[in-house]
Design a protein around this motif. Structure first.
Motif, PDB file in Angstrom:
ATOM      1  N   PRO A  51      21.207 -28.839  51.815  1.00  0.00           N
ATOM      2  CA  PRO A  51      22.434 -28.139  51.430  1.00  0.00           C
ATOM      3  C   PRO A  51      23.478 -29.084  50.848  1.00  0.00           C
ATOM      4  O   PRO A  51      23.547 -30.262  51.219  1.00  0.00           O
ATOM      5  CB  PRO A  51      22.919 -27.532  52.753  1.00  0.00           C
ATOM      6  CG  PRO A  51      22.317 -28.391  53.815  1.00  0.00           C
ATOM      7  CD  PRO A  51      20.993 -28.839  53.273  1.00  0.00           C
ATOM      8  N   ALA A  52      24.263 -28.562  49.924  1.00  0.00           N
ATOM      9  CA  ALA A  52      25.376 -29.332  49.374  1.00  0.00           C
ATOM     10  C   ALA A  52      26.424 -29.549  50.454  1.00  0.00           C
ATOM     11  O   ALA A  52      26.631 -28.701  51.326  1.00  0.00           O
ATOM     12  CB  ALA A  52      25.985 -28.586  48.194  1.00  0.00           C
ATOM     13  N   THR A  53      27.079 -30.695  50.404  1.00  0.00           N
ATOM     14  CA  THR A  53      28.169 -30.970  51.329  1.00  0.00           C
ATOM     15  C   THR A  53      29.413 -31.347  50.544  1.00  0.00           C
ATOM     16  O   THR A  53      29.330 -31.824  49.410  1.00  0.00           O
ATOM     17  CB  THR A  53      27.815 -32.114  52.296  1.00  0.00           C
ATOM     18  OG1 THR A  53      27.677 -33.334  51.544  1.00  0.00           O
ATOM     19  CG2 THR A  53      26.521 -31.824  53.046  1.00  0.00           C
ATOM     20  N   ALA A 339      21.675 -24.692  32.331  1.00  0.00           N
ATOM     21  CA  ALA A 339      20.553 -25.577  32.653  1.00  0.00           C
ATOM     22  C   ALA A 339      20.393 -25.669  34.162  1.00  0.00           C
ATOM     23  O   ALA A 339      21.395 -25.681  34.903  1.00  0.00           O
ATOM     24  CB  ALA A 339      20.799 -26.961  32.064  1.00  0.00           C
ATOM     25  N   PRO A 340      19.160 -25.721  34.665  1.00  0.00           N
ATOM     26  CA  PRO A 340      18.948 -25.803  36.119  1.00  0.00           C
ATOM     27  C   PRO A 340      19.693 -26.959  36.775  1.00  0.00           C
ATOM     28  O   PRO A 340      20.136 -26.840  37.917  1.00  0.00           O
ATOM     29  CB  PRO A 340      17.427 -25.978  36.246  1.00  0.00           C
ATOM     30  CG  PRO A 340      16.873 -25.397  34.998  1.00  0.00           C
ATOM     31  CD  PRO A 340      17.874 -25.665  33.922  1.00  0.00           C
ATOM     32  N   TYR A 341      19.861 -28.065  36.061  1.00  0.00           N
ATOM     33  CA  TYR A 341      20.491 -29.241  36.660  1.00  0.00           C
ATOM     34  C   TYR A 341      21.934 -28.978  37.081  1.00  0.00           C
ATOM     35  O   TYR A 341      22.442 -29.615  38.011  1.00  0.00           O
ATOM     36  CB  TYR A 341      20.442 -30.414  35.679  1.00  0.00           C
ATOM     37  CG  TYR A 341      20.696 -31.748  36.338  1.00  0.00           C
ATOM     38  CD1 TYR A 341      19.678 -32.427  36.985  1.00  0.00           C
ATOM     39  CD2 TYR A 341      21.960 -32.326  36.317  1.00  0.00           C
ATOM     40  CE1 TYR A 341      19.908 -33.655  37.609  1.00  0.00           C
ATOM     41  CE2 TYR A 341      22.202 -33.543  36.930  1.00  0.00           C
ATOM     42  CZ  TYR A 341      21.169 -34.193  37.579  1.00  0.00           C
ATOM     43  OH  TYR A 341      21.406 -35.405  38.203  1.00  0.00           O
ATOM     44  N   VAL A 342      22.624 -28.075  36.405  1.00  0.00           N
ATOM     45  CA  VAL A 342      24.024 -27.802  36.731  1.00  0.00           C
ATOM     46  C   VAL A 342      24.199 -26.400  37.331  1.00  0.00           C
ATOM     47  O   VAL A 342      25.274 -25.811  37.236  1.00  0.00           O
ATOM     48  CB  VAL A 342      24.940 -28.000  35.500  1.00  0.00           C
ATOM     49  CG1 VAL A 342      24.956 -29.455  35.081  1.00  0.00           C
ATOM     50  CG2 VAL A 342      24.509 -27.114  34.337  1.00  0.00           C
ATOM     51  N   ARG A 343      23.140 -25.893  37.948  1.00  0.00           N
ATOM     52  CA  ARG A 343      23.208 -24.612  38.662  1.00  0.00           C
ATOM     53  C   ARG A 343      22.979 -24.904  40.136  1.00  0.00           C
ATOM     54  O   ARG A 343      21.890 -24.720  40.678  1.00  0.00           O
ATOM     55  CB  ARG A 343      22.159 -23.638  38.134  1.00  0.00           C
ATOM     56  CG  ARG A 343      22.283 -23.311  36.656  1.00  0.00           C
ATOM     57  CD  ARG A 343      23.420 -22.383  36.345  1.00  0.00           C
ATOM     58  NE  ARG A 343      23.199 -21.052  36.855  1.00  0.00           N
ATOM     59  CZ  ARG A 343      23.949 -19.981  36.525  1.00  0.00           C
ATOM     60  NH1 ARG A 343      24.942 -20.111  35.664  1.00  0.00           N
ATOM     61  NH2 ARG A 343      23.705 -18.805  37.051  1.00  0.00           N
ATOM     62  N   GLN A 344      24.008 -25.428  40.801  1.00  0.00           N
ATOM     63  CA  GLN A 344      23.865 -25.899  42.171  1.00  0.00           C
ATOM     64  C   GLN A 344      24.746 -25.109  43.129  1.00  0.00           C
ATOM     65  O   GLN A 344      25.810 -24.612  42.758  1.00  0.00           O
ATOM     66  CB  GLN A 344      24.229 -27.395  42.256  1.00  0.00           C
ATOM     67  CG  GLN A 344      23.430 -28.279  41.310  1.00  0.00           C
ATOM     68  CD  GLN A 344      21.948 -28.209  41.565  1.00  0.00           C
ATOM     69  OE1 GLN A 344      21.502 -28.078  42.701  1.00  0.00           O
ATOM     70  NE2 GLN A 344      21.153 -28.329  40.498  1.00  0.00           N
ATOM     71  N   SER A 345      24.299 -25.021  44.386  1.00  0.00           N
ATOM     72  CA  SER A 345      25.053 -24.285  45.394  1.00  0.00           C
ATOM     73  C   SER A 345      26.261 -25.098  45.850  1.00  0.00           C
ATOM     74  O   SER A 345      26.263 -26.339  45.790  1.00  0.00           O
ATOM     75  CB  SER A 345      24.157 -23.976  46.591  1.00  0.00           C
ATOM     76  OG  SER A 345      23.688 -25.176  47.175  1.00  0.00           O
ATOM     77  N   LEU A 346      27.284 -24.410  46.318  1.00  0.00           N
ATOM     78  CA  LEU A 346      28.498 -25.029  46.801  1.00  0.00           C
ATOM     79  C   LEU A 346      28.394 -25.286  48.308  1.00  0.00           C
ATOM     80  O   LEU A 346      27.579 -24.667  48.987  1.00  0.00           O
ATOM     81  CB  LEU A 346      29.698 -24.128  46.507  1.00  0.00           C
ATOM     82  CG  LEU A 346      30.072 -23.994  45.027  1.00  0.00           C
ATOM     83  CD1 LEU A 346      31.155 -22.950  44.850  1.00  0.00           C
ATOM     84  CD2 LEU A 346      30.541 -25.323  44.456  1.00  0.00           C
ATOM     85  N   PRO A 347      29.239 -26.178  48.841  1.00  0.00           N
ATOM     86  CA  PRO A 347      29.213 -26.422  50.292  1.00  0.00           C
ATOM     87  C   PRO A 347      29.713 -25.195  51.047  1.00  0.00           C
ATOM     88  O   PRO A 347      30.587 -24.464  50.573  1.00  0.00           O
ATOM     89  CB  PRO A 347      30.149 -27.600  50.474  1.00  0.00           C
ATOM     90  CG  PRO A 347      31.083 -27.538  49.305  1.00  0.00           C
ATOM     91  CD  PRO A 347      30.257 -27.013  48.172  1.00  0.00           C
ATOM     92  N   ALA A 348      29.169 -24.976  52.203  1.00  0.00           N
ATOM     93  CA  ALA A 348      29.599 -23.854  53.040  1.00  0.00           C
ATOM     94  C   ALA A 348      30.977 -24.133  53.617  1.00  0.00           C
ATOM     95  O   ALA A 348      31.345 -25.295  53.854  1.00  0.00           O
ATOM     96  CB  ALA A 348      28.588 -23.623  54.153  1.00  0.00           C
TER      97      ALA A 348
END
Length: 350
Positions: A51-53, A339-348
């Protein structure tokens, strides 16, 4: 032209052309596969499913962000209007604040909490008072003279907000005049961070940011508050081109020298953010601006410390235009942002 041998190992001309056609297709497909793998790979064996932090960003890839000038009603309208154009929500949105006791010094101001509902807020906190045109000297901040009037109230507001926030203090400090010495800046920065910690503010990641202008690199270390006080390292690369009578630079040339300097000088343990970036247009080619943005995801895939990028979609005080205008520019920016590289989840949220 010499004639080709007709020996037993020779390939007939027509068959040879067909073979070269097949090889060309395979080469193109191979190159496309390499690009795809670079944009979707797991750099350094990282677990990209982690997960993103807030303090490290996404495990792989980068967040896609924007600054766009707020309207009279607030920032949310211009942000969502641009999102409709590009067909995706931005991960990060940037807002600037001063250190006055007016509405401009209030974090969070106006509709910023609404903008932050589905996005990560990046707040730039300036030691200025925009209403009077002066600033609070760094030494004064370090002595605690603004604690009760400025620092503590905003710390409590961010704590009450509760959602993750990226917070930078006096970005591009190496350009500031009449604010104090590098030692004064370091003392002020540390004091603000310690004040937030004392008040129990845990939903902030601290961003330390310089211009990124490579000839200024000898100035930066003196302003660094130390690893215990910095979560993200930030810089603001621009391709000024016609605006500064400068050489046109592609995206990689614009951002990589400073990236390499940071990684070679002890900052590589921190995630990097391009808290402002953009390009002017090229007087020689209307299409160059679009091509500049088309390169962004692939270049980022080679620079894995960059965990967030924020397009500065505005015209600066000198008339330098970094807006997403001109033939093909918004189209290429839109394509890059998917692009997939810049499609990321955010921190909870905490």
């Amino acid at each position: 032209m010499p004639q080709e041998s007709a020996g037993r190992h020779a390939v007939p001309r027509r068959s040879r052309r067909a073979l070269w056609s097949v090889l060309l297709v395979l080469a193109v497909l191979g190159a496309a596969t390499v690009v795809y793998l670079r944009l979707t790979a797991t750099p350094g064996g990282r677990d990209c499913s982690a997960p993103a932090t807030l303090k490290q960003g996404p495990a792989c890839g980068a967040w896609w962000g924007v600054y766009t000038p707020p309207a009279a009603a607030g920032m949310l309208g211009p942000v969502t209007a641009l999102e409709r154009q590009v067909g995706r929500r931005f991960d990060v949105v940037f807002a600037y604040h001063d250190m006055s006791e007016t509405i401009n010094g209030q974090m969070l101001r106006g509709d910023e909490p609404q903008a932050g509902r589905d996005r990560l807020l990046l707040l730039g906190w300036e030691s200025e008072r925009w209403n009077t045109g002066d600033n609070i000297p760094w030494a004064s901040l370090a002595r605690g003279e603004a604690d009760h009037s400025v620092i503590d109230p905003q710390a409590r507001r961010i704590k009450e907000y509760g959602k993750p926030v990226l917070l930078g203090f006096d970005g591009e400090m190496e350009m500031r005049k009449n604010a104090g010495s590098p030692a004064d800046y370091v003392a002020a920065y540390r004091h603000i961070v310690e004040r937030f910690r004392r008040l129990g503010v845990t939903n902030v990641a601290w961003v330390w940011g310089v211009t990124g202008y490579y000839p200024f690199r000898h100035r930066w270390k003196a302003f660094y508050p130390g690893d215990d006080y910095v979560d993200w390292v930030s810089y603001d690369p621009y391709n000024f081109a016609r605006c500064r009578n400068a050489e046109w630079q592609d995206f990689e040339t614009t951002i990589k020298p400073t990236y390499d300097w940071f990684t070679a000088n002890g900052f590589g343990s921190k995630p990097f953010i391009l808290s402002e970036y953009g390009t002017e247009h090229d007087l020689r080619s209307d299409a160059a601006r679009g091509r500049w943005y088309a390169d962004v995801p692939e270049v980022l895939a080679d620079l894995p410390n960059i965990k967030a990028v924020v397009q500065w979609n505005a015209v600066d005080a000198d008339g330098c235009d970094f807006t997403l205008t001109g033939p093909g520019t918004l189209t290429e920016f839109t394509r890059a942002g998917k692009a997939p590289y810049v499609r990321q989840s955010l921190p909870a949220a905490r």
